[in-house]
Enzyme design. Structure first.
Site, mmCIF file in Angstrom:
data_model
loop_
_atom_site.group_PDB
_atom_site.id
_atom_site.type_symbol
_atom_site.label_atom_id
_atom_site.label_comp_id
_atom_site.label_asym_id
_atom_site.label_seq_id
_atom_site.Cartn_x
_atom_site.Cartn_y
_atom_site.Cartn_z
ATOM 1 N N PRO A 10 0.789 -1.234 0.000
ATOM 2 C CA PRO A 10 0.000 0.000 0.000
ATOM 3 C C PRO A 10 0.821 1.284 0.000
ATOM 4 O O PRO A 10 1.823 1.393 0.714
ATOM 5 C CB PRO A 10 -0.821 -0.115 1.299
ATOM 6 N N ASN A 11 0.355 2.196 -0.821
ATOM 7 C CA ASN A 11 0.877 3.569 -0.943
ATOM 8 C C ASN A 11 2.205 3.656 -1.700
ATOM 9 O O ASN A 11 2.669 4.759 -1.986
ATOM 10 C CB ASN A 11 1.012 4.244 0.439
ATOM 11 N N ARG A 18 5.686 12.134 -3.162
ATOM 12 C CA ARG A 18 5.540 12.779 -1.847
ATOM 13 C C ARG A 18 6.588 12.243 -0.886
ATOM 14 O O ARG A 18 7.144 11.177 -1.119
ATOM 15 C CB ARG A 18 4.148 12.491 -1.252
ATOM 16 N N TYR A 23 11.306 8.704 1.622
ATOM 17 C CA TYR A 23 11.272 7.559 0.700
ATOM 18 C C TYR A 23 12.070 7.791 -0.599
ATOM 19 O O TYR A 23 12.105 6.908 -1.451
ATOM 20 C CB TYR A 23 9.823 7.204 0.378
ATOM 21 N N ASN A 74 8.051 -5.606 -0.493
ATOM 22 C CA ASN A 74 7.897 -4.455 0.395
ATOM 23 C C ASN A 74 6.404 -4.359 0.671
ATOM 24 O O ASN A 74 5.629 -3.884 -0.169
ATOM 25 C CB ASN A 74 8.413 -3.168 -0.244
ATOM 26 N N ALA A 77 2.956 -0.665 5.025
ATOM 27 C CA ALA A 77 2.491 -0.682 6.420
ATOM 28 C C ALA A 77 1.912 -2.038 6.831
ATOM 29 O O ALA A 77 1.842 -2.342 8.029
ATOM 30 C CB ALA A 77 1.462 0.425 6.629
ATOM 31 N N ASP A 87 1.271 -15.489 6.871
ATOM 32 C CA ASP A 87 0.788 -16.866 6.653
ATOM 33 C C ASP A 87 0.859 -17.244 5.174
ATOM 34 O O ASP A 87 1.214 -18.373 4.833
ATOM 35 C CB ASP A 87 -0.652 -17.014 7.145
ATOM 36 N N GLU A 98 12.598 -9.435 2.303
ATOM 37 C CA GLU A 98 11.807 -8.272 2.710
ATOM 38 C C GLU A 98 12.621 -7.003 2.465
ATOM 39 O O GLU A 98 13.790 -6.934 2.847
ATOM 40 C CB GLU A 98 11.490 -8.422 4.208
ATOM 41 N N HIS A 100 12.597 -2.621 2.675
ATOM 42 C CA HIS A 100 12.010 -1.324 3.037
ATOM 43 C C HIS A 100 12.946 -0.226 2.572
ATOM 44 O O HIS A 100 14.172 -0.337 2.736
ATOM 45 C CB HIS A 100 11.786 -1.216 4.545
ATOM 46 N N ARG A 107 12.889 4.381 13.062
ATOM 47 C CA ARG A 107 11.669 5.197 13.003
ATOM 48 C C ARG A 107 10.769 4.913 14.226
ATOM 49 O O ARG A 107 11.264 4.475 15.254
ATOM 50 C CB ARG A 107 10.955 4.935 11.660
HETATM 51 O O1 CA2 Z 1 10.251 2.111 4.180
HETATM 52 C C1 CA2 Z 1 9.444 1.420 3.569
HETATM 53 O O2 CA2 Z 1 9.656 0.942 2.447
HETATM 54 C C2 CA2 Z 1 8.059 1.165 4.174
HETATM 55 O O3 CA2 Z 1 7.663 -0.161 3.861
HETATM 56 C C3 CA2 Z 1 7.128 2.163 3.536
HETATM 57 C C4 CA2 Z 1 5.717 2.168 4.138
HETATM 58 C C5 CA2 Z 1 5.783 2.279 5.656
HETATM 59 O O4 CA2 Z 1 4.476 2.172 6.198
HETATM 60 C C6 CA2 Z 1 6.677 1.205 6.253
HETATM 61 O O5 CA2 Z 1 6.720 1.392 7.654
HETATM 62 C C7 CA2 Z 1 8.074 1.302 5.698
HETATM 63 C C8 CA2 Z 1 4.921 3.348 3.601
HETATM 64 C C9 CA2 Z 1 4.822 3.402 2.129
HETATM 65 C C10 CA2 Z 1 4.303 4.750 1.758
HETATM 66 O O6 CA2 Z 1 4.941 5.128 0.590
HETATM 67 C C11 CA2 Z 1 4.859 6.426 0.228
HETATM 68 C C12 CA2 Z 1 5.730 6.830 -0.734
HETATM 69 C C13 CA2 Z 1 5.719 8.133 -1.147
HETATM 70 C C14 CA2 Z 1 4.831 9.028 -0.607
HETATM 71 C C15 CA2 Z 1 3.951 8.624 0.349
HETATM 72 C C16 CA2 Z 1 3.957 7.305 0.782
#
Ligand code: CA2
Length: 149
Positions: A10-11, A18, A23, A74, A77, A87, A98, A100, A107
């Site tokens: 997700p995201n 952003r 990121y 990846n 969240a 699972d 995995e 990130h 964090r």
């Molecule tokens: O650091 C990572 O790759 C995460 O998996 C990214 C997740 C976060 O919830 C994990 O704790 C760590 C969030 C992805 C959101 O990605 C965005 C990218 C650009 C702008 C907004 C969100």
């Protein structure tokens, strides 16, 4: 040629648009192209998929069995919440790495827990988009060693 599923949760479709301070400024399309290029140099192929939906990610992991020899994941969240994804990974018995982008251990405390880690060969975090390339290297090495046995 061994095939790897590169799965983003997700995201991550928002990458590069952003929060570049957290990121990075690389887009998901650029990450996926880098994975395809690097996989080719390792004698692997990749299929890339991103979904904002937990069930779709689980379906993709199930479908990987028989189609792919490893998974780079990846889970965004869902990493910190999803026993269902853990699972699914355990059930398909495919080697998974995995990834990130950020260093989740530096964090907020809720990001320090990963259910995915329990089902993965290992975790790569904190190296931005380069982490996906490192994950492919790790999987290629694992597959080579497993094949040599
Ligand atoms: O650091 C990572 O790759 C995460 O998996 C990214 C997740 C976060 O919830 C994990 O704790 C760590 C969030 C992805 C959101 O990605 C965005 C990218 C650009 C702008 C907004 C969100």
């Amino acid at each position: 040629m061994p095939s790897i599923l590169v799965l983003n949760g997700p995201n991550l479709n928002l990458l590069g648009t952003r929060q570049p301070e957290v990121y990075g400024s690389v887009t998901l399309a650029m990450v996926e192209q880098a994975c395809a290029d690097h996989a080719k140099s390792l004698g692997l192929s990749v299929d890339c998929l991103q979904s904002n939906h937990e069930g779709a990610l689980i379906d993709a992991i199930h479908a990987a069995k028989g189609q792919h020899q490893g998974i780079v994941l990846n889970a965004g969240a869902y990493t910190h919440t999803s026993i269902a994804l853990m699972d699914a990974l355990i059930s398909v018995e495919l080697p998974a790495v995995e990834v990130h982008l950020s260093n989740i251990h530096a964090r907020e405390p809720f990001r320090h827990v990963s259910y995915i880690s329990k089902a993965a060969l290992g975790q790569i975090c904190g190296f931005g988009a380069h982490g996906y390339v490192l994950a492919l290297d790790a999987l290629a090495n694992h597959l080579k060693e497993a094949g040599a046995e």
